[in-house]
Design a protein around this motif. Structure first.
Motif, PDB file in Angstrom:
ATOM      1  N   VAL A 104      -2.204 -37.675 -26.852  1.00  0.00           N
ATOM      2  CA  VAL A 104      -3.106 -37.965 -25.737  1.00  0.00           C
ATOM      3  C   VAL A 104      -3.660 -36.648 -25.183  1.00  0.00           C
ATOM      4  O   VAL A 104      -2.894 -35.764 -24.811  1.00  0.00           O
ATOM      5  N   SER A 105      -4.981 -36.511 -25.190  1.00  0.00           N
ATOM      6  CA  SER A 105      -5.589 -35.267 -24.713  1.00  0.00           C
ATOM      7  C   SER A 105      -5.780 -35.327 -23.197  1.00  0.00           C
ATOM      8  O   SER A 105      -5.692 -36.388 -22.597  1.00  0.00           O
ATOM      9  N   PHE A 107      -8.533 -34.976 -21.692  1.00  0.00           N
ATOM     10  CA  PHE A 107      -9.705 -35.808 -21.444  1.00  0.00           C
ATOM     11  C   PHE A 107      -9.325 -37.281 -21.414  1.00  0.00           C
ATOM     12  O   PHE A 107      -9.754 -38.034 -20.534  1.00  0.00           O
ATOM     13  N   GLN A 108      -8.507 -37.703 -22.379  1.00  0.00           N
ATOM     14  CA  GLN A 108      -8.145 -39.118 -22.454  1.00  0.00           C
ATOM     15  C   GLN A 108      -7.333 -39.560 -21.243  1.00  0.00           C
ATOM     16  O   GLN A 108      -7.542 -40.650 -20.719  1.00  0.00           O
ATOM     17  N   ALA A 332       1.122 -39.756 -19.471  1.00  0.00           N
ATOM     18  CA  ALA A 332       1.240 -39.890 -20.927  1.00  0.00           C
ATOM     19  C   ALA A 332       0.669 -38.702 -21.693  1.00  0.00           C
ATOM     20  O   ALA A 332       0.777 -38.641 -22.904  1.00  0.00           O
TER      21      ALA A 332
ATOM     22  N   TRP B  40      -9.859 -38.600 -35.776  1.00  0.00           N
ATOM     23  CA  TRP B  40      -9.415 -38.757 -34.390  1.00  0.00           C
ATOM     24  C   TRP B  40     -10.249 -37.859 -33.498  1.00  0.00           C
ATOM     25  O   TRP B  40     -10.675 -36.786 -33.927  1.00  0.00           O
ATOM     26  N   SER B  41     -10.516 -38.320 -32.284  1.00  0.00           N
ATOM     27  CA  SER B  41     -11.248 -37.473 -31.348  1.00  0.00           C
ATOM     28  C   SER B  41     -10.515 -37.393 -30.016  1.00  0.00           C
ATOM     29  O   SER B  41     -10.054 -38.417 -29.513  1.00  0.00           O
ATOM     30  N   PRO B  42     -10.409 -36.178 -29.459  1.00  0.00           N
ATOM     31  CA  PRO B  42      -9.760 -36.071 -28.147  1.00  0.00           C
ATOM     32  C   PRO B  42     -10.627 -36.648 -27.034  1.00  0.00           C
ATOM     33  O   PRO B  42     -10.188 -36.733 -25.896  1.00  0.00           O
ATOM     34  N   PHE B  43     -11.848 -37.033 -27.372  1.00  0.00           N
ATOM     35  CA  PHE B  43     -12.758 -37.518 -26.333  1.00  0.00           C
ATOM     36  C   PHE B  43     -13.013 -39.024 -26.424  1.00  0.00           C
ATOM     37  O   PHE B  43     -14.045 -39.520 -26.000  1.00  0.00           O
ATOM     38  N   SER B  44     -12.080 -39.760 -27.019  1.00  0.00           N
ATOM     39  CA  SER B  44     -12.235 -41.212 -27.066  1.00  0.00           C
ATOM     40  C   SER B  44     -11.588 -41.821 -25.818  1.00  0.00           C
ATOM     41  O   SER B  44     -10.895 -41.139 -25.074  1.00  0.00           O
ATOM     42  N   PHE B  45     -11.836 -43.111 -25.609  1.00  0.00           N
ATOM     43  CA  PHE B  45     -11.288 -43.777 -24.425  1.00  0.00           C
ATOM     44  C   PHE B  45     -10.173 -44.731 -24.825  1.00  0.00           C
ATOM     45  O   PHE B  45     -10.320 -45.496 -25.767  1.00  0.00           O
ATOM     46  N   GLN B  46      -9.083 -44.661 -24.092  1.00  0.00           N
ATOM     47  CA  GLN B  46      -7.934 -45.513 -24.405  1.00  0.00           C
ATOM     48  C   GLN B  46      -7.374 -46.141 -23.139  1.00  0.00           C
ATOM     49  O   GLN B  46      -7.573 -45.632 -22.052  1.00  0.00           O
ATOM     50  N   ASN B  51      -2.127 -44.997 -24.311  1.00  0.00           N
ATOM     51  CA  ASN B  51      -1.717 -43.614 -24.060  1.00  0.00           C
ATOM     52  C   ASN B  51      -0.205 -43.481 -24.087  1.00  0.00           C
ATOM     53  O   ASN B  51       0.341 -42.534 -24.655  1.00  0.00           O
ATOM     54  N   ARG B  54       0.979 -43.435 -27.566  1.00  0.00           N
ATOM     55  CA  ARG B  54       0.217 -42.595 -28.475  1.00  0.00           C
ATOM     56  C   ARG B  54       1.122 -41.709 -29.349  1.00  0.00           C
ATOM     57  O   ARG B  54       0.915 -41.593 -30.551  1.00  0.00           O
ATOM     58  N   ARG B  58       1.147 -41.696 -33.361  1.00  0.00           N
ATOM     59  CA  ARG B  58       0.761 -40.496 -34.096  1.00  0.00           C
ATOM     60  C   ARG B  58       1.792 -40.180 -35.172  1.00  0.00           C
ATOM     61  O   ARG B  58       1.451 -39.888 -36.316  1.00  0.00           O
ATOM     62  N   ARG B  89      -3.218 -33.560 -40.482  1.00  0.00           N
ATOM     63  CA  ARG B  89      -3.604 -33.286 -39.095  1.00  0.00           C
ATOM     64  C   ARG B  89      -4.633 -34.301 -38.594  1.00  0.00           C
ATOM     65  O   ARG B  89      -5.399 -34.843 -39.387  1.00  0.00           O
ATOM     66  N   HIS B  90      -4.626 -34.532 -37.292  1.00  0.00           N
ATOM     67  CA  HIS B  90      -5.639 -35.388 -36.673  1.00  0.00           C
ATOM     68  C   HIS B  90      -6.850 -34.557 -36.291  1.00  0.00           C
ATOM     69  O   HIS B  90      -6.704 -33.392 -35.931  1.00  0.00           O
ATOM     70  N   GLY B  91      -8.012 -35.166 -36.349  1.00  0.00           N
ATOM     71  CA  GLY B  91      -9.192 -34.466 -35.870  1.00  0.00           C
ATOM     72  C   GLY B  91     -10.439 -34.915 -36.601  1.00  0.00           C
ATOM     73  O   GLY B  91     -10.431 -35.909 -37.324  1.00  0.00           O
TER      74      GLY B  91
END
Lengths: 518, 143
Positions: A104-105, A107-108, A332, B40-46, B51, B54, B58, B89-91
């Protein structure tokens, strides 16, 4: 604990009695019954939370929130401004270790927390504040938003620091965990009791502001377009969809909503900007109204103090700073430094209150929906004298819709859709917050979780059927009750956060905290 | 020389692997790094619940990728007497392969041309093109 069990039993008995009656009675009278029973059942709680400080008409709870936010602002020496740039860099991922990709980043975590707070508070809540307190309420709302950034920072840092990480890799965090663990660590007594108390209020808050208020205003938004029909119908439909997601595990609905909501937010701000651009010659006047109203009240009910109370109340209700809910959502995140999540979370009140709420307030002010006496320049009160008279006698989300509609005729339709989606995503978020408090009290397990989720869905029905007054009062009271416990505990725990802050700031300066992207 | 092989879990990846094998066999010393990127993107919405789970997800995603794609590939390379290791790796696929190749100091990236159909086309179709255009290390696309 007995209190809460009694509360749920009453609610369940009440529903058992009310629902079959639906078949026999005309729907309007049922709505009225729900309303009266609800107001009767929650009145004492609401009265206590909103009790005025003796000799004034200033509710103690509003003072409590503002003092809390001010203390954190001073204690952390305006952390919300000093680390603002760093917070942006963290959200951009500049300090994220590539080896942690897939976790979880920042941003998320921020987006998830925001989808729980950006919603009806920004659309309907602001309209309530401006409708009762006048445009001047906006000034106090912005101030409360800026101060609230420090409260968020404090609670979210603690949320990550004291979260539970389970062997299966899932996490649970929030005030109940940091209160209990933090108090233990500092050798303070009463942590467990306070954590239990917070959890009870969190569950009530989840049913109130996180549920009934949402259902209520979603119904108001829909009827604003379709015309009147019984709230029970909206309630049952909403409850069924939420049930499908949180009990049935229909993730696709939640996933679609989570993707649409941010765009709705952008669309909303975009539309507000268009309204403001179209009326750009009035923007200066609107800010004038906001500043003048902040200190004189411009004839609104309660004068300057009325504007201040409304502004502070709605800001707290909208951005939830000090309430503790965000600490659950933020916990999280993947980070080695809990404080980084605190920095990120302080952006939340800024986006929610200082940007989005202000947009709504400006649009309402500029739209001319609030009736001004041309002779005095003051606002005209409605017949009851409780709020400013509006053009179509609207309030809450109806007022916002009318304000946008005066500039963009089709926007009320988009707004109704936005309100329904915001309401839905807020409900999903709060069902999670409430669930975390519930499992903290009753333990994790499929059955206990199911009981909570079913009750949660029942409250959606009540919320949609009851009228705005009692629902908004109870929602506010429940959410503010969380803040009573949370802020009290934050005073004891803020020294922990300061240690983290000092250590982090020193390592950031020395270059020990590495920047991975440029 | 170090070679980075980007795999997509499809049959076309085999070709990339075979090509890398023959290339490595012709060199005196060669180290192979097998890379698999989970989009995977760190800028997606969950949601909050997603979360909270997660970290667990992963780990599951990485172990599935290891088991099904990467480990068999590394095994086939070591069986051929080559020195090989794996990175999952994710990304973003193209960015991540380039980042790994760059930080490993690799002399070349070897990927397969996008294979026809569904998933791999979506991932590697544009990713291969992106990689070719933006990589800081020479790229060989095996068709």
């Amino acid at each position: 604990m007995t209190f809460i069990i009694r509360f749920f039993l009453t609610a369940a008995a009440f529903l058992a009695a009310a629902l079959p009656a639906a078949a026999q009675e005309a729907a309007m009278s049922l709505d009225e019954k729900v309303n009266a029973a609800f107001a009767g059942a929650t009145g004492w709680f609401v009265n206590f939370i909103f009790m005025s400080i003796p000799g004034t008409n200033f509710p103690w709870i509003v003072m409590w929130l503002v003092i809390g936010a001010s203390v954190f602002t001073l204690y952390f020496v305006f952390v919300q401004f000093r680390f603002f740039g760093h917070a942006i860099a963290l959200v951009k991922g500049d300090y994220s270790d590539p080896n942690d990709a897939g976790e979880v980043s920042h941003f998320q975590a921020l987006a998830t927390a925001l989808s729980g707070t950006v919603g009806l508070g920004n659309i309907a809540g602001v309209a309530v504040a401006v409708g009762i307190g006048g445009p001047g309420a906006t000034f106090w709302m912005i101030l409360a938003g800026l101060l609230g950034m420090a409260s968020k920072f404090t609670e979210c840092t603690l949320g990550v620091k004291y979260r539970n990480e389970y062997p299966d890799g899932t996490v649970s965090g929030g005030p109940m965990y940091y209160i209990q663990k933090g108090f233990n660590e500092l050798g303070l007594p009463g942590g467990k009791i306070l954590a239990v108390l917070f959890s009870i209020f969190c569950i009530l808050g989840a049913f109130g502001g996180g549920n009934m208020f949402q259902a209520n205003q979603a119904h108001a938004a829909i009827t604003g377009i379709t015309g009147e029909y019984p709230g029970l119908i909206t309630g049952v439909i909403f409850a069924a969809v939420v049930f499908a997601v949180i009990v049935g595990g229909v993730k696709s609905i939640a996933r679609v909503t989570e993707k649409i909501v941010p765009f709705m937010g952008i669309l909303y701000v975009g539309a507000a900007l268009i309204v403001l651009l179209v009326n750009f010659n009035l923007i200066g006047w609107a800010f004038g109204q906001i500043f003048a109203g902040a200190f004189t009240g411009l004839g609104v009910a309660g004068g300057m103090v009325g504007a201040l109370i409304q502004g502070f109340k709605r800001a707290a209700f909208s951005n939830e700073a000090g309430v503790g809910s965000a600490a659950i959502a933020h916990s999280a995140v993947k980070t080695k430094e809990p404080i980084t999540e605190g920095f990120v979370s302080l952006l939340e009140p800024l986006i929610d209150t200082v940007v989005i709420c202000t947009m709504t307030a400006l649009v309402i002010t500029i739209s001319g929906q609030l009736i001004i006496d041309p002779a005095t320049g003051n606002y005209v009160l409605n017949e009851a004298g409780s709020a400013i008279a509006t053009v179509g006698d609207t309030s809450g989300v109806g007022l916002t819709a009318a304000a946008f509609g005066s500039a963009i005729s089709w926007f009320p339709y988009v707004l109704a859709l936005a309100v329904v989606l915001f309401a839905f995503s807020t409900m999903i978020s709060w069902s999670y917050y409430g669930l975390k408090a519930w499992t903290y009290l009753f333990g994790e397990g499929k059955t206990t979780e199911l009981v909570f989720k079913v009750i949660f869905c029942l409250f959606i029905v009540i919320g949609a059927a009851a009228s705005l007054g009692p629902v908004i009062d109870f929602s506010d009271a429940a959410i503010f009750a969380m803040a009573v416990v949370n802020i009290f505990c934050l005073y004891f725990l803020m020294s922990v956060v300061r240690k983290e802050l000092n250590s982090y700031a020193a390592r950031l300066k020395s270059g020990e905290i590495k920047r991975f992207h440029h | 020389m170090k070679l980075v092989i980007g795999l997509d879990g499809q049959s076309s990846g085999e070709k990339a692997l075979e090509f890398a094998k023959s290339l490595a066999a012709s060199m005196e010393t060669c180290e192979l790094v097998v890379v698999y990127v989970i989009e995977w993107s760190p800028f997606s919405f969950q949601t909050a619940e997603e979360n909270a789970q997660r970290h667990k997800r992963r780990e599951e995603e990485i172990s599935i990728a290891m088991e099904r794609v990467v480990n068999p590939a590394v095994a086939s390379l070591t069986d051929a007497g080559l020195s090989a290791r794996a990175i999952v790796r994710h990304g973003d696929v193209a960015d991540t392969i380039d980042d790994i190749a760059h930080s490993e100091g690799a002399g070349q990236i070897i990927v397969a041309r996008s294979s026809a159909g569904g998933f791999s086309k979506r991932i590697f179709g544009s990713s291969t093109a992106n990689l070719v255009m933006n990589a800081r290390v020479p790229v060989t696309v095996v068709s």
